[in-house]
Structure formats: C-alpha cells, structure tokens
Design an enzyme around this catalytic site. Structure first.
Site, PDB file in Angstrom:
ATOM      1  N   LYS A  43      24.076  31.544  46.154  1.00  0.00           N
ATOM      2  CA  LYS A  43      23.244  30.336  46.084  1.00  0.00           C
ATOM      3  C   LYS A  43      22.760  30.124  44.642  1.00  0.00           C
ATOM      4  O   LYS A  43      22.829  31.042  43.811  1.00  0.00           O
ATOM      5  CB  LYS A  43      22.067  30.481  47.046  1.00  0.00           C
ATOM      6  N   ARG A 141       9.363  32.488  57.422  1.00  0.00           N
ATOM      7  CA  ARG A 141       9.947  31.480  56.551  1.00  0.00           C
ATOM      8  C   ARG A 141      10.962  30.702  57.380  1.00  0.00           C
ATOM      9  O   ARG A 141      10.676  29.625  57.851  1.00  0.00           O
ATOM     10  CB  ARG A 141      10.564  32.161  55.324  1.00  0.00           C
ATOM     11  N   TYR A 261       2.763  25.740  17.893  1.00  0.00           N
ATOM     12  CA  TYR A 261       1.768  24.916  18.584  1.00  0.00           C
ATOM     13  C   TYR A 261       0.490  25.697  18.850  1.00  0.00           C
ATOM     14  O   TYR A 261       0.524  26.862  19.238  1.00  0.00           O
ATOM     15  CB  TYR A 261       2.316  24.454  19.934  1.00  0.00           C
ATOM     16  N   MET A 314       9.774  23.553  23.404  1.00  0.00           N
ATOM     17  CA  MET A 314      10.827  23.134  24.323  1.00  0.00           C
ATOM     18  C   MET A 314      12.205  23.597  23.849  1.00  0.00           C
ATOM     19  O   MET A 314      13.028  24.045  24.652  1.00  0.00           O
ATOM     20  CB  MET A 314      10.815  21.604  24.473  1.00  0.00           C
TER      21      MET A 314
HETATM   22  C1  LIG Z   1      18.609  35.040  48.698  1.00  0.00           C
HETATM   23  C2  LIG Z   1      18.815  35.759  49.955  1.00  0.00           C
HETATM   24  C3  LIG Z   1      19.482  36.994  49.969  1.00  0.00           C
HETATM   25  C4  LIG Z   1      19.846  37.739  48.704  1.00  0.00           C
HETATM   26  O1  LIG Z   1      18.668  38.347  48.219  1.00  0.00           O
HETATM   27  P1  LIG Z   1      18.665  39.307  46.937  1.00  0.00           P
HETATM   28  O2  LIG Z   1      17.277  39.817  46.895  1.00  0.00           O
HETATM   29  O3  LIG Z   1      19.005  38.455  45.767  1.00  0.00           O
HETATM   30  O4  LIG Z   1      19.678  40.355  47.157  1.00  0.00           O
HETATM   31  C5  LIG Z   1      19.773  37.562  51.198  1.00  0.00           C
HETATM   32  N1  LIG Z   1      19.398  36.959  52.359  1.00  0.00           N
HETATM   33  C6  LIG Z   1      18.721  35.791  52.370  1.00  0.00           C
HETATM   34  C7  LIG Z   1      18.332  35.193  53.666  1.00  0.00           C
HETATM   35  C8  LIG Z   1      18.396  35.154  51.181  1.00  0.00           C
HETATM   36  O5  LIG Z   1      17.713  34.010  51.193  1.00  0.00           O
END
Ligand SMILES: *Cc1c(COP(=O)(O)O)cnc(C)c1O
Length: 371
Positions: A43, A141, A261, A314
């Site tokens: 992802k 979640r 800055y 930036m």
């Molecule tokens: C992002 C995610 C993972 C991977 O997690 P890592 O800590 O990066 O290994 C696995 N399972 C779910 C449901 C996730 O959202």
C-alpha cells in the site's frame, strides 16, 4: 503514484532504491515465517519507494499474495502482476463491487454490511467471488466484531461466495510485552477455529519477526520489507532507501548571526554552512530541523556527521559543515540524509515520527535510481 523522471542535473536530491535489498528482505521474512506463507504489503505506493518497480521485484523474489489499501492501488498492481492474489484492506466501498470482479481482486470485508453487499453482488451475477474477512480483536479500526464473525461462520452456506482468508490486525506488535498482544492472539485463535478450512492471518512485520504463535497461515509484513525497524528488540533488515541531497551553496556565518526562518539557529562560532536543495515539500519533516534549544537530524558529508541547523524550509535546509575541510565540499556535491550509517530510524527519531511516515512521505522531486 507518479513515476516522473527528474534528470540528475535538475534534481535537488537522489533517491536510490536497492531492489536487491528489497528482494533479500522479503526472502528473509519468508524464511523466518515458514512454514507460514509470506505476503507483501505494498500500500502507499509500496511505502513510498514506488510500486511499479517494487511489485515485480517482490514477485520475482517469490511473493504471490499482496495487500494494498485502496482499489486504485489494486488496479495499478493488477496491471503489473496479472497472476498475483491481491487483497484490498480498506474494504468494499459501495458501488465498487464490479471493479473487483473485472480485475479479479479480493476485498477484505470489514463489516457485516460489506459482507451482505458482497453476498448480494455475488447472487446478482450468479458467481461466487472469493473474499477475505477482517475480524477486529482489539484494534477498533476495521473488522467485524467477534459476535458478527460467529454469525458469518454459522451462515457460511448462505454466503454465496468462498472465504479465502480470515484476518485480524495487531495493535501493539511493536511492544512485545504489551498485554493486548496475548489477548488478541487468544481471541484470534477462537475466530480462526470458526473457519477451520480458511487461511488465517494476524501478523504484520513486528508480528512476523517474533513469536511463531502469531504467524498462523500467512504473515503480512510491510515496513520490514522496506528496511524499516518494526521492533526495537530485532535488528532491521537491509536498508532499501538511500537519500542524498544536493549542496547548492556554501556560506560563511559570523558568530552571533542566525540561520533560516525565525532566526532559530544562532552561530556560536564563525561557521561554514551548506545549503541543501530539499525541504519539507520533499518529505523531510520540519521536525528534523533544529533550534538553539533543540538538536535536529544529521547529514553525512565527506565522511563527517554534520548537524542540520535552523528550521527546514519548503525546498531548502541548512547544515553546519564547519568540521568539513574546505577542499572536501563544494556546490554540486551531495550530502547523505539516509545511508552512510544514518538509518530511517535515526531520521524518524529526530523528527518525532516513525520510519513508516518518513518512507511514505518521500518526495516526488528526487532523481530516482534503481539498483
Ligand atoms: C499496513 C498493514 C500491514 C503491514 O504492517 P507493517 O507494520 O508495515 O508490517 C499489515 N496488515 C494490515 C491490516 C495493515 O494495514
């Protein structure tokens, strides 16, 4: 998710992605997970390193199951890997059902409503398309409640589609002694037992690197594949990302003058300062900067560790290079922010964040190199 190519001569920095380290990390995780299978979580554009290059490399390294968050990511991945098993973690958004069928993608159903909609869609088209079931065991979640999972198990015959994976997610896997881990494990065991013929998956990277009791049939590492450090008691695998920033100017600063800055850095001695061509628009956190009250991150120049000074702009940041011999640094040189002994973890700690956020924020203005 763009793969815009910025020529080296124009770029403010060079981002080098080591695909052989990526593959080696995946294979090492596979080895440690065995006999469980090892998926790859890709992802967020493969945690910022670039899905278009990462996905084929992971496939070559043996990965067959992949997880993304969103349908758009899954579609891009399908274009790269026609035969992969692709799961979409964020669940089934209303109206997207047909897209899952077209691209042979597997929704991770995360609520009773999503299960119903997938059932209804499968009934409509007269075809049972495989899906995964996400059950919540304490993260609060995504996922069905355990009671809802029992209902699904009891109504399996009426679902009208095959469940190919039942999964949950650990909230505290990076803290092995946290009591929530053991509780989630126990609850997930009970849930997996409701679906004895279905593959079960609980562990992310931190879980995959620890107690095999958490491995079940499939582990789902993300950050560890990319060289991050999911738990403090286990050394990170090989670094995958190297980041070097261009020196645009060198200047002398008198004692008592300030830099950047807000005048946040005051020179306590006559100093030489290198201005580097990258800033928070390139994903370098503002919190990696420094002030008179608080040190920031470091960069390596000609073998010296040099402190970042003042606020990060930036598109620019400043580094104190007084300790680097004048002959050893000039405009056009590159300073290392990740690599040469500076880890993702170091930069994350100095920036009050985690390696995940550093990686997924990596900018789009770098010249990208693949080795
Ligand atoms: C992002 C995610 C993972 C991977 O997690 P890592 O800590 O990066 O290994 C696995 N399972 C779910 C449901 C996730 O959202």
């Amino acid at each position: 998710m763009t793969d815009r190519d910025i020529p080296l001569s124009e770029a403010g920095g060079i981002l080098t992605v080591d695909l052989s380290a990526l593959s080696a990390n995946y294979q090492e995780l596979s080895r440690r997970a065995a006999p469980a299978a090892c998926a790859a979580v890709v992802k967020g554009d493969a945690y910022g390193i670039g899905l278009t290059r990462a996905a084929p490399a992971l496939w070559q390294a043996g990965a067959r199951s992949f997880f993304v968050a969103l349908l758009a990511e899954a579609r891009q991945l399908r274009g790269l890997l026609p035969e992969a098993e692709i799961f979409v973690l964020n669940g089934l958004f209303p109206g997207t059902e047909a897209a899952y069928r077209e691209q042979a993608l597997r929704p991770v159903l995360g609520s009773a409503d999503q299960v119903e909609r997938w059932s209804a869609f499968c009934a409509d088209i007269g075809e049972g398309l495989p899906a995964a079931l996400h059950v919540d065991t304490g993260m609060n979640r995504l996922g069905l409640t355990p009671a809802e999972a029992v209902n699904v198990a009891e109504g399996r015959d009426e679902l009208g589609f095959p469940l190919v994976l039942v999964m949950s997610h650990l909230a505290c896997a990076d803290e092995p002694d946290h009591p929530l881990n053991a509780r989630q494990l126990e609850d997930f065991r009970a849930i997996a037992a409701l679906f004895p013929d279905v593959r079960a998956s609980l562990a992310n990277s931190a879980g995959a690197l620890g107690d095999p009791a958490y491995h079940f049939d499939l582990v789902r590492p993300g950050i560890a594949v990319y060289g991050g450090r999911p738990r403090k008691d286990v050394a990170p695998l090989r670094p995958v990302v190297r980041l070097e920033l261009r020196v645009v100017q060198l200047r002398r600063v008198h004692e008592g003058e300030t830099v950047g800055y807000g005048g946040a850095h005051t020179a306590l001695r006559p100093s030489r300062v290198a201005i580097l061509s990258a800033g928070y628009a390139d994903g370098i956190p503002r919190l990696a900067g420094a002030s008179d009250l608080r040190p920031g991150a470091e960069a390596v120049i000609a073998g010296h560790r040099c402190p970042l000074i003042g606020r990060i702009s930036m598109d620019l940041l400043a580094v104190d290079v007084t300790e680097v011999a004048e002959d050893n640094i000039q405009p056009g040189d590159f300073a290392t922010l990740l690599g040469d002994g500076l880890s993702l973890d170091d930069l994350a700690r100095h920036s009050h964040t985690i390696d995940y956020e550093i990686l997924t924020s990596l900018g789009r203005r770098y010249h990208r190199r693949w080795v």
